[in-house]
Design an enzyme around this catalytic site. Structure first.
Site, PDB file in Angstrom:
ATOM      1  N   TYR A 120     -36.461  -7.579  27.640  1.00  0.00           N
ATOM      2  CA  TYR A 120     -34.972  -7.848  27.944  1.00  0.00           C
ATOM      3  C   TYR A 120     -34.909  -9.418  28.364  1.00  0.00           C
ATOM      4  CZ  TYR A 120     -34.193  -2.835  27.458  1.00  0.00           C
ATOM      5  OH  TYR A 120     -33.981  -1.775  26.603  1.00  0.00           O
ATOM      6  N   ASP A 122     -32.021   8.170  27.472  1.00  0.00           N
ATOM      7  CA  ASP A 122     -31.180   8.543  26.575  1.00  0.00           C
ATOM      8  C   ASP A 122     -31.376  10.050  26.129  1.00  0.00           C
ATOM      9  OD1 ASP A 122     -29.567   6.411  27.206  1.00  0.00           O
ATOM     10  OD2 ASP A 122     -28.933   6.141  25.196  1.00  0.00           O
ATOM     11  N   LYS A 168     -47.807   2.109  27.214  1.00  0.00           N
ATOM     12  CA  LYS A 168     -48.311   2.054  25.814  1.00  0.00           C
ATOM     13  C   LYS A 168     -49.736   1.162  26.058  1.00  0.00           C
ATOM     14  CE  LYS A 168     -48.188   3.102  21.511  1.00  0.00           C
ATOM     15  NZ  LYS A 168     -48.365   4.332  20.837  1.00  0.00           N
ATOM     16  N   ASP A 215     -35.442   2.803  28.917  1.00  0.00           N
ATOM     17  CA  ASP A 215     -34.108   2.993  27.911  1.00  0.00           C
ATOM     18  C   ASP A 215     -34.236   4.095  27.271  1.00  0.00           C
ATOM     19  OD1 ASP A 215     -31.733   1.995  27.230  1.00  0.00           O
ATOM     20  OD2 ASP A 215     -32.180   0.181  26.442  1.00  0.00           O
ATOM     21  N   ASP A 260     -45.199   7.410  23.370  1.00  0.00           N
ATOM     22  CA  ASP A 260     -44.927   8.446  22.291  1.00  0.00           C
ATOM     23  C   ASP A 260     -45.062   9.957  22.646  1.00  0.00           C
ATOM     24  OD1 ASP A 260     -47.430   7.509  22.632  1.00  0.00           O
ATOM     25  OD2 ASP A 260     -47.974   7.469  20.583  1.00  0.00           O
TER      26      ASP A 260
END
Ligand code: NAD
Length: 364
Positions: A142, A249, A189, A245, A221
């Protein structure tokens, strides 16, 4: 207690839902003998229209002077459909988070038993789920350098983390885990990304200071899969900005609807409290928005921002009662049955206030 709260309604359904969040704060002040004063400010599309700036200086100054901020949402369809627009509503949100030093986003996945059937996941898998996400807010892709080639045919976003950014949120997450079930799952990751290897190394170092908390590391994942397979296994989940993020959700579906989840962004100064949903252009102005996430943001403000646990509990209890009595907004009503009384935004807000006003306060 005396507190000054800045309300930033924002765009779309933001003003419709924050109206009820503010009203809940006023009711809490009356019932529990607190003095809450309020101010209001612009951000997002509304601020661009009025001043040309998604975060006007006046809003930032008022934010820095307040004890807490109640925010709605920012966004407008015209920006979603035109990525070339340079001045954008979400720039206001990113800038205020940076300016206020809000580096940790806390997102509790609070599951009301009454809404077990509103989720697309089987109730037997969901029942008993209680997760607290800590999403890092000031680093990652970001804020890393963004490059577009001269011929405009390639682009990159730098995923960057500094050790101090990981350490400070890891400490907050471990401290919260200590107050809960003493389990922390860090998501990265690290098999592919160098920034994730720094993330994992740093969390491993911080973990040594919290030997009473059980630490687990999952790749993003796998974490995304486990969250649906067996959400009860998680207590505190610690993630970077991008993975958080997406994962939060996904987790919102555990609670049945975006309209039911609140979040708190905290750092070293003023805290920022908001529903997780956006400005929802598709339902703006139709009296369809669920105001419960905004009202639950207020519960987080009271508990995390002001340390007022009884007041926060009174809000959660009032919402629980509304749901137990069969009242729903459209997003959480089960359309396959007519068991529920479906209410609009305003009627739902009024009903929560009614139950909240029946809370009795004993000064023990
Ligand atoms: P959204 O969260 O606004 O809406 C997603 C879906 O959930 C929509 O169908 C919407 O009707 C529904 N929904 C959301 N909140 C609801 C509520 N309280 N009650 C009932 N239903 C609700 O996400 P989106 O559609 O991807 O984005 C719309 C706009 O919001 C975009 O401009 C986006 O940039 C912005 N956005 C802002 C924030 C923020 O301000 N924090 C977060 C996400 C998206």
């Amino acid at each position: 207690m005396t507190k000054h709260i800045l309300v930033i309604p924002g765009d779309g359904i933001g003003p419709e839902v924050t109206h009820w969040g503010k009203a809940a704060l006023q009711q809490i002040a009356t019932t529990f003998n607190h003095e809450f004063s309020f101010d209001e400010a612009l951000m997002g599309h509304a601020a661009i229209e009025a001043t040309g700036n998604p975060l006007p200086d006046e809003t930032l100054a008022k934010a820095k002077q307040s004890d807490a901020i109640l925010f709605g949402a920012v966004g407008h369809a015209k920006y979603d459909n035109d990525p070339s627009l340079k001045v954008r509503p979400e720039q206001g949100l990113l800038k205020i988070r940076k300016e206020l030093g809000l580096y940790a986003n806390l997102r509790p996945i609070l599951l009301f038993d009454e809404l077990l059937h509103a989720s697309s996941i089987k109730p037997m898998i969901l029942k008993g789920t209680d997760i607290l996400f800590f999403r890092e807010l000031t680093g990652d892709v970001y804020f890393g350098e963004k490059i577009r080639s001269e011929d405009r045919n390639s682009a990159s976003d730098l995923m960057i983390y500094h050790k101090y950014e990981i350490e400070r949120i890891a400490h907050k997450a471990y401290e919260a885990a200590r107050q809960r079930r003493k389990k922390l799952c860090s998501v990265d990751k690290a098999n592919v990304l160098e920034s994730s290897r720094l993330w994992r190394e740093t969390v491993q170092e911080v973990a040594k200071q919290y030997p009473d908390v059980q630490t687990e590391h999952l790749f993003i994942d796998n974490a995304a899969m486990q969250l649906i397979k067996d959400p009860k296994q998680f207590d505190v989940v610690l993630t970077g900005n991008l993975f958080g993020d997406i994962l939060t959700d996904e987790a919102s579906q555990i609670a049945g609807s975006m309209g039911m989840l609140a979040s708190a962004s905290v750092g070293d100064g003023t805290g920022f409290f908001e529903p997780i949903h956006g400005s929802a252009h598709d339902i703006t102005g139709k009296d369809l928005a669920n105001p419960l996430a905004s009202i639950l943001s207020v519960a987080l403000m009271l508990e995390i921002g002001f340390g007022l646990k009884d007041e926060a509990k009174a809000i959660v209890n009032a919402i629980d009662k509304v749901l137990k009595e069969g009242f729903r907004t459209n997003d959480i009503a089960d359309s396959t049955t007519n068991r529920y009384k479906v209410l609009g935004t305003a009627e739902m807000g009024k009903l929560v206030l009614k139950f909240l006003s029946q809370t009795t306060f004993t000064n023990s």
